[in-house]
Design a protein around this motif. Structure first.
Motif, mmCIF file in Angstrom:
data_model
loop_
_atom_site.group_PDB
_atom_site.id
_atom_site.type_symbol
_atom_site.label_atom_id
_atom_site.label_comp_id
_atom_site.label_asym_id
_atom_site.label_seq_id
_atom_site.Cartn_x
_atom_site.Cartn_y
_atom_site.Cartn_z
ATOM 1 N N MET A 23 -25.448 -2.825 -46.997
ATOM 2 C CA MET A 23 -26.220 -2.412 -48.175
ATOM 3 C C MET A 23 -27.564 -1.825 -47.767
ATOM 4 S SD MET A 23 -25.474 -5.661 -50.575
ATOM 5 C CE MET A 23 -23.943 -5.838 -51.494
ATOM 6 N N HIS A 24 -28.197 -2.464 -46.804
ATOM 7 C CA HIS A 24 -29.503 -1.972 -46.378
ATOM 8 C C HIS A 24 -29.371 -0.607 -45.689
ATOM 9 C CE1 HIS A 24 -33.634 -1.884 -45.197
ATOM 10 N NE2 HIS A 24 -33.293 -1.731 -43.928
ATOM 11 N N LEU A 25 -28.434 -0.507 -44.748
ATOM 12 C CA LEU A 25 -28.262 0.769 -44.047
ATOM 13 C C LEU A 25 -27.866 1.873 -45.018
ATOM 14 C CD1 LEU A 25 -26.529 -0.399 -40.730
ATOM 15 C CD2 LEU A 25 -28.872 0.458 -41.003
ATOM 16 N N ALA A 26 -27.127 1.497 -46.060
ATOM 17 C CA ALA A 26 -26.715 2.495 -47.059
ATOM 18 C C ALA A 26 -27.918 3.053 -47.817
ATOM 19 C CB ALA A 26 -25.718 1.888 -48.039
ATOM 20 N N THR A 27 -28.993 2.284 -47.894
ATOM 21 C CA THR A 27 -30.179 2.814 -48.571
ATOM 22 C C THR A 27 -31.072 3.593 -47.615
ATOM 23 O OG1 THR A 27 -31.489 0.803 -48.234
ATOM 24 C CG2 THR A 27 -30.220 0.929 -50.274
ATOM 25 N N VAL A 28 -31.135 3.177 -46.343
ATOM 26 C CA VAL A 28 -32.043 3.871 -45.414
ATOM 27 C C VAL A 28 -31.391 4.985 -44.600
ATOM 28 C CG1 VAL A 28 -33.774 2.040 -45.265
ATOM 29 C CG2 VAL A 28 -31.859 2.021 -43.662
ATOM 30 N N GLU A 29 -30.122 4.800 -44.212
ATOM 31 C CA GLU A 29 -29.460 5.825 -43.396
ATOM 32 C C GLU A 29 -27.982 5.961 -43.735
ATOM 33 O OE1 GLU A 29 -31.808 6.475 -39.161
ATOM 34 O OE2 GLU A 29 -29.818 5.584 -39.123
ATOM 35 N N PRO A 30 -27.686 6.426 -44.947
ATOM 36 C CA PRO A 30 -26.278 6.604 -45.294
ATOM 37 C C PRO A 30 -25.707 7.844 -44.609
ATOM 38 C CG PRO A 30 -27.694 7.373 -47.094
ATOM 39 C CD PRO A 30 -28.600 6.857 -46.014
ATOM 40 N N PRO A 31 -24.401 8.051 -44.581
ATOM 41 C CA PRO A 31 -23.378 7.158 -45.106
ATOM 42 C C PRO A 31 -22.937 6.090 -44.102
ATOM 43 C CG PRO A 31 -22.384 9.232 -44.413
ATOM 44 C CD PRO A 31 -23.848 9.336 -44.119
ATOM 45 N N VAL A 32 -22.505 4.972 -44.657
ATOM 46 C CA VAL A 32 -22.082 3.822 -43.852
ATOM 47 C C VAL A 32 -20.602 3.557 -44.122
ATOM 48 C CG1 VAL A 32 -22.423 1.325 -43.536
ATOM 49 C CG2 VAL A 32 -24.398 2.791 -43.993
ATOM 50 N N ALA A 234 -34.901 -10.347 -43.725
ATOM 51 C CA ALA A 234 -34.678 -10.628 -42.302
ATOM 52 C C ALA A 234 -33.648 -9.655 -41.728
ATOM 53 C CB ALA A 234 -34.211 -12.070 -42.119
ATOM 54 N N VAL A 235 -32.597 -9.385 -42.509
ATOM 55 C CA VAL A 235 -31.562 -8.443 -42.062
ATOM 56 C C VAL A 235 -32.148 -7.034 -41.971
ATOM 57 C CG1 VAL A 235 -29.352 -7.380 -42.698
ATOM 58 C CG2 VAL A 235 -29.649 -9.850 -42.924
ATOM 59 N N ALA A 236 -32.977 -6.676 -42.958
ATOM 60 C CA ALA A 236 -33.595 -5.347 -42.955
ATOM 61 C C ALA A 236 -34.498 -5.166 -41.729
ATOM 62 C CB ALA A 236 -34.397 -5.150 -44.246
ATOM 63 N N ARG A 237 -35.258 -6.208 -41.411
ATOM 64 C CA ARG A 237 -36.141 -6.132 -40.222
ATOM 65 C C ARG A 237 -35.332 -5.948 -38.951
ATOM 66 N NH1 ARG A 237 -39.060 -10.143 -42.616
ATOM 67 N NH2 ARG A 237 -38.057 -11.763 -41.372
#
Ligand code: ADP
Ligand code: MG
Length: 247
Positions: A23-32, A234-237
């Motif tokens: 979910m986090h990667l999908a917001t910062v660096e999609p596509p996942v 924590a996951v985002a960091r």
């Protein structure tokens, strides 16, 4: 493109953390692309997406392919059918291997399909089952980041340590291996740090215990609306530190 694989004992939080990371990667660096590689799959539930047709089911269709037709081409079409498209993150399920016998051909087909699909994504996350089946069978050939998840318990940490060793033995070319100790409460931290040091586990991060994760799980609900939670943060960091920095 980075390939991130999650491993660890059952029930320690692999699916939870791979969902939050997807979910986090999908917001910062999609596509996942999120791959559910656990036959007892529930990654779809956590992501709020429904896997109907999985890659194992796609493989059974190959039995009916007429002579002379390239099975890999048919598989490519079937694999597209198995792909569940979402916002920023797509999902595919490996399913349960069907029937007895040798999976060599099936595995080679899956490997090809995955590498073909991989070209369309910035990040690929694999939520593995408790063992390292797909990794050790070579379905997933190269991993950039291996995230071994454990709960704070001794059994989880021992399993995590064994998986780290296995990864070494199999010569999995992971650029980075990291231990993620999940469901940690504040009072556990000092003793946990000591234990990890004594076990020779140095590259680790903690993810806090989160009541909301527990409640959503009890309701069978997707992990939405957790962006402000300490666990998500924590996951985002972790993503910022080790994944977004992988060249
Ligand atoms: N950080 C956390 N805080 C609270 N509960 C958690 C946390 N991480 C996981 N859980 C809960 O632990 C259980 C197992 O998590 P799951 O992700 O399904 O583990 P695995 O995929 O390793 O089997 C679930 O009930 C889940 O909601
Ligand atoms: Mg799981």
């Amino acid at each position: 493109m980075t390939v991130i694989a999650f491993a660890g004992k059952g029930g320690v939080g692999k699916t939870t953390l791979s969902s939050l990371m997807a979910m986090h990667l999908a917001t910062v660096e999609p596509p996942v692309l999120a791959i559910d590689a656990d036959p007892n799959s529930n990654l779809g539930e956590k992501l709020g997406m429904d896997i109907g047709f999985d890659l194992s089911a796609a493989l059974t269709c190959l039995r009916d392919v007429p002579e002379g037709m390239a099975k890999h081409d048919v598989m490519a079409v079937k694999a597209r059918e198995a792909l569940v498209e979402g916002e920023g993150v797509d999902l595919i399920g490996m399913g349960r291997p069907q029937g007895p016998g040798c999976y060599c051909f099936a595995n080679s087909v899956l490997r090809d399909v995955l590498s073909m699909m991989a070209e369309s994504y910035r990040h690929i996350l694999i939520d593995n089952e408790a063992g390292m089946e797909h990794i050790s069978r070579g379905t997933v050939s190269s991993i950039d980041v291996l995230i071994v998840v454990s709960d704070p318990g001794m059994a989880g940490l021992r399993a995590a340590s064994r998986i780290m060793d296995l990864a070494e033995e199999l010569e999995i070319a992971a650029t980075r291996k990291l231990l993620l100790v999940n469901s940690v409460t504040e009072d556990m931290r000092p003793a946990l740090r000591e234990r990890l040091t004594s076990m020779g586990l140095r590259d680790y991060a903690f993810v806090p215990f989160e009541h909301d994760i527990r409640s959503l799980n009890m309701e069978g609900m997707p992990l939405v609306g957790l962006e402000q939670s300490a666990a998500y943060q924590a996951v985002a960091r972790l993503c910022d530190r080790i994944i977004l920095s992988v060249p």
